[in-house]
Design an enzyme around this catalytic site. Structure first.
Site, mmCIF file in Angstrom:
data_model
loop_
_atom_site.group_PDB
_atom_site.id
_atom_site.type_symbol
_atom_site.label_atom_id
_atom_site.label_comp_id
_atom_site.label_asym_id
_atom_site.label_seq_id
_atom_site.Cartn_x
_atom_site.Cartn_y
_atom_site.Cartn_z
ATOM 1 N N ARG A 102 8.424 -103.323 28.259
ATOM 2 C CA ARG A 102 8.649 -103.883 26.921
ATOM 3 C C ARG A 102 7.941 -103.078 25.843
ATOM 4 N NH1 ARG A 102 12.262 -104.721 24.353
ATOM 5 N NH2 ARG A 102 13.081 -105.761 26.227
ATOM 6 N N LYS A 169 1.746 -95.357 -10.677
ATOM 7 C CA LYS A 169 2.748 -96.419 -10.724
ATOM 8 C C LYS A 169 2.608 -97.217 -12.021
ATOM 9 C CE LYS A 169 4.732 -97.497 -7.164
ATOM 10 N NZ LYS A 169 6.097 -97.187 -6.667
#
Length: 281
Positions: A102, A169
């Site tokens: 997994r 930003k």
């Protein structure tokens, strides 16, 4: 073929994932059902078309539990494959392979999904001159792997973190009092090898940014009309990056405005895993 990441970058991720899965008692199902000396030959097989990324994750997951296991990666990083193809073949202790299954599939499926999605975006803009780039919208702890997968798909890696490039930003601009002032401060601070990028959200901010000479200007959520106008105003003086809400349906039109780079958060933040399974042979 894309060069592999160094094992030293991948191993901590694989170790943490295995520890999470094995818990306090290990794989109790395998211990109950599988003889200790049982051997297993198996293949990691694609259930869908895709692009390879993450083969080393499988190798490290399995050899962590069975150091003598034999693993053969059949499809190199960055190569396309078809549904039904064998990506990786393995042979070793059955308990170890099943316990690592997994973890190996989770990482392989995630990275192949990113590489496959990136390839689709890259192909969508072919012939325009625009390049597809990722963002920092990555799964915490998996950034190096996910950005490697983007590169396997033919995309560019944007900055890896806050320390390798200056990206001003909107909130930085707000604190500084304007785009021009923010870029001026950044230019004073930046070393000769560090690029300065600034985000703008309109043509008025674009003009203010151009006056200060940043290396890159990010055009955030511009309309197609405004993107074309920005390209005309910049006149190849600066790299222009389009960003914000980009999809496979819209990316071609954005590229055709003449921007240099298109950054796409969806390459990593919402891409589905590619369907891959482990089959005994």
């Amino acid at each position: 073929m894309r060069p592999a990441l160094p094992d030293i970058l991948i191993q901590p991720v694989v170790t943490a994932a295995l520890a999470e899965d094995l818990g306090r008692a290990g794989d109790v199902t395998a211990a109950a059902c599988i003889p200790e000396d049982a051997r297993l030959k198996a293949v990691f097989a694609a259930r869908a078309d895709g692009v390879m990324a993450g083969g080393a994750c499988v190798r490290l997951a399995i050899t962590a539990l069975d150091p003598q296991a034999t693993i053969s990666v059949r499809v190199p990083e960055g190569e396309a494959f078809s549904a039904g193809d064998t990506l990786i073949s393995v042979e070793g202790q059955a308990r170890a392979i099943l316990a690592a299954e997994r973890t190996a599939l989770n990482l392989l499926g995630r990275l192949c999904g990113i590489a496959t999605q990136t390839r689709a975006y890259v192909q969508a803009v072919e012939g325009t001159g625009a390049r597809i780039a990722d963002t920092r919208k990555t799964t915490p702890g998996l950034r190096a792997l996910e950005k490697h997968a983007v590169a396997c798909g033919g995309g560019l890696n944007h900055r890896f973190g806050l320390d390798d490039a200056i990206l001003i930003k909107d909130n930085h601009v707000a604190v500084c009092g304007g785009v021009g002032e923010a870029v001026r401060r950044a230019r004073v601070h930046a070393g000769h090898l560090m690029k300065v990028e600034v985000e703008v959200d309109g043509l008025d901010q674009l003009d203010a940014a151009l006056a200060e000479g940043p290396d890159v200007i990010m055009l955030d959520n511009f309309s197609l009309t405004d993107l074309s106008e920005a390209v005309a105003r910049a006149g190849q003086r600066v790299t222009l990056e389009a960003s914000g809400g980009v999809t496979l349906e819209t990316v071609r039109a954005i590229a055709e405005t003449g921007v240099n780079v298109i950054s796409v958060g969806a390459l990593t933040h919402s891409v589905p895993n590619l369907d891959i399974g482990l089959d005994a042979v």
